[in-house]
Design a protein around this motif. Structure first.
Motif, PDB file in Angstrom:
ATOM      1  N   ALA A 194       0.870  -1.203   0.009  1.00 37.13           N
ATOM      2  CA  ALA A 194      -0.061   0.142   0.028  1.00 37.13           C
ATOM      3  C   ALA A 194       0.764   1.249  -0.065  1.00 37.13           C
ATOM      4  O   ALA A 194       0.657   2.064  -0.813  1.00 37.13           O
ATOM      5  CB  ALA A 194      -0.915  -0.059   1.058  1.00 37.13           C
ATOM      6  N   ARG A 195       1.744   1.316   0.897  1.00 34.36           N
ATOM      7  CA  ARG A 195       2.987   2.452   0.854  1.00 34.36           C
ATOM      8  C   ARG A 195       3.466   2.744  -0.496  1.00 34.36           C
ATOM      9  O   ARG A 195       3.809   3.729  -1.127  1.00 34.36           O
ATOM     10  CB  ARG A 195       3.827   2.271   1.952  1.00 34.36           C
ATOM     11  N   ASP A 196       3.883   1.515  -1.162  1.00 36.11           N
ATOM     12  CA  ASP A 196       4.656   1.789  -2.479  1.00 36.11           C
ATOM     13  C   ASP A 196       3.636   2.200  -3.266  1.00 36.11           C
ATOM     14  O   ASP A 196       4.056   3.021  -4.247  1.00 36.11           O
ATOM     15  CB  ASP A 196       5.233   0.209  -2.868  1.00 36.11           C
ATOM     16  N   ILE A 197       2.416   1.750  -3.452  1.00 38.26           N
ATOM     17  CA  ILE A 197       1.338   2.334  -4.588  1.00 38.26           C
ATOM     18  C   ILE A 197       0.911   3.733  -4.258  1.00 38.26           C
ATOM     19  O   ILE A 197       1.117   4.806  -5.195  1.00 38.26           O
ATOM     20  CB  ILE A 197       0.370   1.401  -4.630  1.00 38.26           C
ATOM     21  N   VAL A 198       0.492   4.030  -2.923  1.00 39.45           N
ATOM     22  CA  VAL A 198       0.017   5.103  -2.600  1.00 39.45           C
ATOM     23  C   VAL A 198       0.943   6.520  -2.654  1.00 39.45           C
ATOM     24  O   VAL A 198       0.957   7.659  -2.876  1.00 39.45           O
ATOM     25  CB  VAL A 198      -0.642   5.065  -1.174  1.00 39.45           C
ATOM     26  N   GLY A 199       2.436   6.000  -2.292  1.00 37.24           N
ATOM     27  CA  GLY A 199       3.247   6.790  -2.324  1.00 37.24           C
ATOM     28  C   GLY A 199       4.091   7.490  -3.547  1.00 37.24           C
ATOM     29  O   GLY A 199       5.021   8.167  -3.793  1.00 37.24           O
ATOM     30  N   GLY A 200       3.596   6.454  -4.773  1.00 38.17           N
ATOM     31  CA  GLY A 200       4.023   6.757  -6.163  1.00 38.17           C
ATOM     32  C   GLY A 200       3.749   8.041  -6.542  1.00 38.17           C
ATOM     33  O   GLY A 200       2.740   8.699  -6.234  1.00 38.17           O
ATOM     34  N   LYS A 201       4.476   8.480  -7.338  1.00 37.53           N
ATOM     35  CA  LYS A 201       4.164   9.818  -8.193  1.00 37.53           C
ATOM     36  C   LYS A 201       2.989   9.709  -8.850  1.00 37.53           C
ATOM     37  O   LYS A 201       2.682   8.885  -9.855  1.00 37.53           O
ATOM     38  CB  LYS A 201       5.449  10.085  -9.127  1.00 37.53           C
ATOM     39  N   ARG A 202       2.115  10.620  -8.882  1.00 36.99           N
ATOM     40  CA  ARG A 202       0.754  10.903  -9.535  1.00 36.99           C
ATOM     41  C   ARG A 202       0.019   9.697  -9.680  1.00 36.99           C
ATOM     42  O   ARG A 202      -0.495   9.162 -10.835  1.00 36.99           O
ATOM     43  CB  ARG A 202       1.114  11.462 -10.883  1.00 36.99           C
ATOM     44  N   VAL A 203      -0.033   8.949  -8.340  1.00 34.07           N
ATOM     45  CA  VAL A 203      -0.621   7.764  -8.297  1.00 34.07           C
ATOM     46  C   VAL A 203      -2.196   7.879  -8.773  1.00 34.07           C
ATOM     47  O   VAL A 203      -2.825   8.811  -8.454  1.00 34.07           O
ATOM     48  CB  VAL A 203      -0.468   6.972  -7.071  1.00 34.07           C
ATOM     49  N   CYS A 204      -2.785   6.999  -9.420  1.00 33.31           N
ATOM     50  CA  CYS A 204      -4.170   6.709  -9.937  1.00 33.31           C
ATOM     51  C   CYS A 204      -4.699   5.513 -10.157  1.00 33.31           C
ATOM     52  O   CYS A 204      -3.764   4.830 -10.820  1.00 33.31           O
ATOM     53  CB  CYS A 204      -4.524   7.764 -11.002  1.00 33.31           C
ATOM     54  N   GLY A 224      -8.323 -11.950 -18.991  1.00 36.31           N
ATOM     55  CA  GLY A 224      -9.746 -11.262 -19.235  1.00 36.31           C
ATOM     56  C   GLY A 224      -9.752  -9.805 -19.722  1.00 36.31           C
ATOM     57  O   GLY A 224      -8.743  -9.042 -20.014  1.00 36.31           O
ATOM     58  N   ARG A 225     -10.988  -9.339 -19.829  1.00 35.48           N
ATOM     59  CA  ARG A 225     -11.450  -7.944 -20.236  1.00 35.48           C
ATOM     60  C   ARG A 225     -12.351  -7.550 -19.309  1.00 35.48           C
ATOM     61  O   ARG A 225     -13.321  -8.130 -18.696  1.00 35.48           O
ATOM     62  CB  ARG A 225     -12.082  -8.150 -21.365  1.00 35.48           C
ATOM     63  N   TRP A 226     -12.244  -5.998 -18.741  1.00 32.80           N
ATOM     64  CA  TRP A 226     -13.089  -5.484 -17.986  1.00 32.80           C
ATOM     65  C   TRP A 226     -13.298  -4.178 -18.324  1.00 32.80           C
ATOM     66  O   TRP A 226     -12.686  -3.504 -19.025  1.00 32.80           O
ATOM     67  CB  TRP A 226     -12.340  -5.132 -16.565  1.00 32.80           C
ATOM     68  N   ASP A 227     -14.657  -3.619 -18.296  1.00 33.35           N
ATOM     69  CA  ASP A 227     -15.393  -2.555 -18.841  1.00 33.35           C
ATOM     70  C   ASP A 227     -15.339  -1.596 -17.879  1.00 33.35           C
ATOM     71  O   ASP A 227     -15.286  -1.763 -16.659  1.00 33.35           O
ATOM     72  CB  ASP A 227     -16.553  -2.839 -19.463  1.00 33.35           C
ATOM     73  N   PHE A 228     -15.419  -0.248 -18.467  1.00 31.49           N
ATOM     74  CA  PHE A 228     -15.886   1.074 -17.743  1.00 31.49           C
ATOM     75  C   PHE A 228     -15.119   1.299 -16.489  1.00 31.49           C
ATOM     76  O   PHE A 228     -15.443   1.425 -15.435  1.00 31.49           O
ATOM     77  CB  PHE A 228     -17.221   0.881 -16.850  1.00 31.49           C
ATOM     78  N   ALA A 229     -13.641   1.564 -16.979  1.00 32.98           N
ATOM     79  CA  ALA A 229     -12.723   1.880 -16.023  1.00 32.98           C
ATOM     80  C   ALA A 229     -12.332   3.375 -16.002  1.00 32.98           C
ATOM     81  O   ALA A 229     -11.579   3.977 -16.772  1.00 32.98           O
ATOM     82  CB  ALA A 229     -11.418   1.142 -16.075  1.00 32.98           C
ATOM     83  N   SER A 230     -13.263   4.135 -15.343  1.00 34.89           N
ATOM     84  CA  SER A 230     -13.304   5.850 -15.575  1.00 34.89           C
ATOM     85  C   SER A 230     -11.840   6.086 -15.262  1.00 34.89           C
ATOM     86  O   SER A 230     -11.406   5.906 -14.027  1.00 34.89           O
ATOM     87  CB  SER A 230     -14.238   6.258 -14.391  1.00 34.89           C
ATOM     88  N   GLY A 231     -11.341   7.107 -15.802  1.00 37.61           N
ATOM     89  CA  GLY A 231      -9.838   7.831 -15.574  1.00 37.61           C
ATOM     90  C   GLY A 231      -8.847   6.915 -16.063  1.00 37.61           C
ATOM     91  O   GLY A 231      -7.492   7.123 -15.726  1.00 37.61           O
ATOM     92  N   ALA A 232      -9.092   5.965 -16.777  1.00 38.80           N
ATOM     93  CA  ALA A 232      -8.081   4.809 -17.402  1.00 38.80           C
ATOM     94  C   ALA A 232      -6.813   5.563 -17.970  1.00 38.80           C
ATOM     95  O   ALA A 232      -5.710   5.006 -17.570  1.00 38.80           O
ATOM     96  CB  ALA A 232      -8.734   3.714 -18.346  1.00 38.80           C
ATOM     97  N   PRO A 233      -7.170   6.579 -18.777  1.00 40.84           N
ATOM     98  CA  PRO A 233      -5.697   7.040 -19.317  1.00 40.84           C
ATOM     99  C   PRO A 233      -4.642   7.414 -18.414  1.00 40.84           C
ATOM    100  O   PRO A 233      -3.376   7.554 -18.876  1.00 40.84           O
ATOM    101  CB  PRO A 233      -6.152   7.995 -20.173  1.00 40.84           C
ATOM    102  N   MET A 234      -5.087   7.783 -17.230  1.00 40.15           N
ATOM    103  CA  MET A 234      -4.185   8.501 -16.220  1.00 40.15           C
ATOM    104  C   MET A 234      -3.947   7.586 -14.987  1.00 40.15           C
ATOM    105  O   MET A 234      -3.107   7.891 -14.107  1.00 40.15           O
ATOM    106  CB  MET A 234      -4.895   9.761 -15.687  1.00 40.15           C
ATOM    107  N   ALA A 235      -4.408   6.253 -15.289  1.00 40.49           N
ATOM    108  CA  ALA A 235      -3.981   5.267 -14.041  1.00 40.49           C
ATOM    109  C   ALA A 235      -2.643   4.649 -14.102  1.00 40.49           C
ATOM    110  O   ALA A 235      -1.967   4.469 -14.989  1.00 40.49           O
ATOM    111  CB  ALA A 235      -5.026   3.983 -14.456  1.00 40.49           C
ATOM    112  N   THR A 236      -2.203   4.650 -12.967  1.00 39.07           N
ATOM    113  CA  THR A 236      -0.810   4.099 -12.661  1.00 39.07           C
ATOM    114  C   THR A 236      -1.223   2.541 -12.221  1.00 39.07           C
ATOM    115  O   THR A 236      -0.363   1.574 -12.312  1.00 39.07           O
ATOM    116  CB  THR A 236      -0.119   4.677 -11.344  1.00 39.07           C
TER     117      THR A 236
END
Length: 365
Positions: free
Chosen positions: A98-108, A130-142
């Motif tokens: 959790a620290r590695d992820i939340v502490g990352g630069k511009r985490v999304c 698999g395939r998943w639909d409707f990921a809001s904010g996908a282009p900025m996701a880390t």
């Protein structure tokens, strides 16, 4: 990483969001200025644990902020809500991860809740496809979250009741292929695209269970029921969009003349009644919604497990708030003139956003 967590809009922020909303709508994703503001204010970390570098704000404060942002730009409010909500899952991950992820630069963190993929046991981890639909904010996701059916040797694993076992996972964005699928008339700047993962391995510690009994962070946020959290955050977004529309509709009506009578349209008894009813019904639904949310939050803060009846009341209040907003918009739209039907107008964008957002499966009557 910014340590400035703003949980209310200042005038300068409001102006920036409003200025770039039409540009983002046309481009079908949030403008870089909007994205920078989201990260600078720390809004995507506001539900993440303090121990991981998040703000861990009280849920009612978060919900009110999300309503406020959606009241300026529905797409931006939705991305903040969904991605901050995915950041909440950090409270169920191993603390070091959790620290590695939340502490990352511009985490999304973006994601999807439908279990439309598989996680095959492979050593001390899983291979996910698999395939998943409707990921809001996908282009900025880390990172992306997902739900997958667990399998071993290609056979689904079953729980004690004979149902397929489903587990949530978090994967880095480099393991994900985005699919440009979001073509809705509204909420265009959310870029809620689909994504695909093809046989990517993740360690078992990237899987997590969304349940207070499995929380790795101790705060009350992680004891609040996930379904209730989803209801209140989504409903607040629709409420913000509806309030935005009513403000614009009031302005539009004030500038129109009645087509048959020699009077301003706002002086028509029928139109005045519609405006009054819309305002009053939304205010009543909003008041009840926040009263129940504040009460539920205080119960959880006090260490009480939220009773099922209280959860049901909160869910019903969320749906009532959505319905009040939807009804108000539909009542006032015919009074707003052709400008409200023009694709490039602000009022039309808000109308499109609300009618798209309110189609979320959780918000259907």
């Amino acid at each position: 990483m910014s340590n400035i967590f703003k949980h209310s809009l200042v005038e300068r922020d409001l102006g920036r969001i409003l200025r770039y909303a039409p540009v983002a709508d046309a481009a079908r994703f949030l403008h870089p200025v909007q994205q920078a503001l989201i990260h600078r204010r720390g809004w995507l970390r506001m539900l993440a644990p303090k121990s991981a570098g998040g703000a861990e704000l009280p849920l009612p404060a978060v919900v009110r902020l999300e309503e406020e942002i959606a009241g300026v730009d529905g797409s931006m409010g939705w991305v903040v809500t969904l991605c901050a909500g995915a950041g909440w899952f950090a409270g169920f991950l191993p603390p070091a991860l959790a620290r590695d992820i939340v502490g990352g630069k511009r985490v999304c963190v973006a994601g999807s809740g439908a279990p439309t993929g598989f996680a095959d046991v492979d050593g001390d981890g899983f291979r996910i496809s698999g395939r998943w639909d409707f990921a809001s904010g996908a282009p900025m996701a880390t990172h992306f979250t997902l739900n997958a059916v667990l399998r071993e040797d290609g056979v689904p694993l079953l729980d004690d009741a004979g149902a397929q076992r489903i587990r949530a996972f978090l994967v880095p964005a480099q393991d994900v292929e985005l699919l440009s699928t979001w073509r809705s008339i509204g909420m265009r700047a959310t870029a809620s695209h689909a994504y695909r993962i093809d046989n990517r391995w993740v360690h078992a510690d990237h899987g997590f269970v969304i349940d207070p009994a499995h929380a790795t962070a101790a705060g009350p946020l992680y004891r609040f029921p996930f379904l209730s959290l989803a209801f209140v955050t989504l409903a607040a977004n629709v409420a913000g969009m509806a309030a935005h529309f009513v403000r614009l509709a009031t302005e539009a009506i004030a500038g129109r003349r009645h087509p048959l009578a020699a009077m301003a349209l706002a002086e028509s008894p029928e139109v005045a009644r519609r405006l009054a009813d819309a305002t009053e019904s939304m205010a009543a639904a909003r008041s009840r919604f926040y009263r129940l949310l504040d009460r539920a939050w205080q119960q959880v803060v006090d260490g009480v497990t939220l009773p099922e009846q209280d959860c049901a009341e909160l869910h019903a209040a969320s749906l009532s708030l959505v319905e009040a907003g939807r009804s108000a918009v539909d009542e006032l739209y015919p009074c707003c003139g052709l400008r409200a039907a023009h694709e490039d107008s602000e009022i039309n964008r808000v109308w499109r956003d609300l009618h798209t957002a309110s189609q979320h499966a959780l918000l259907l009557p």
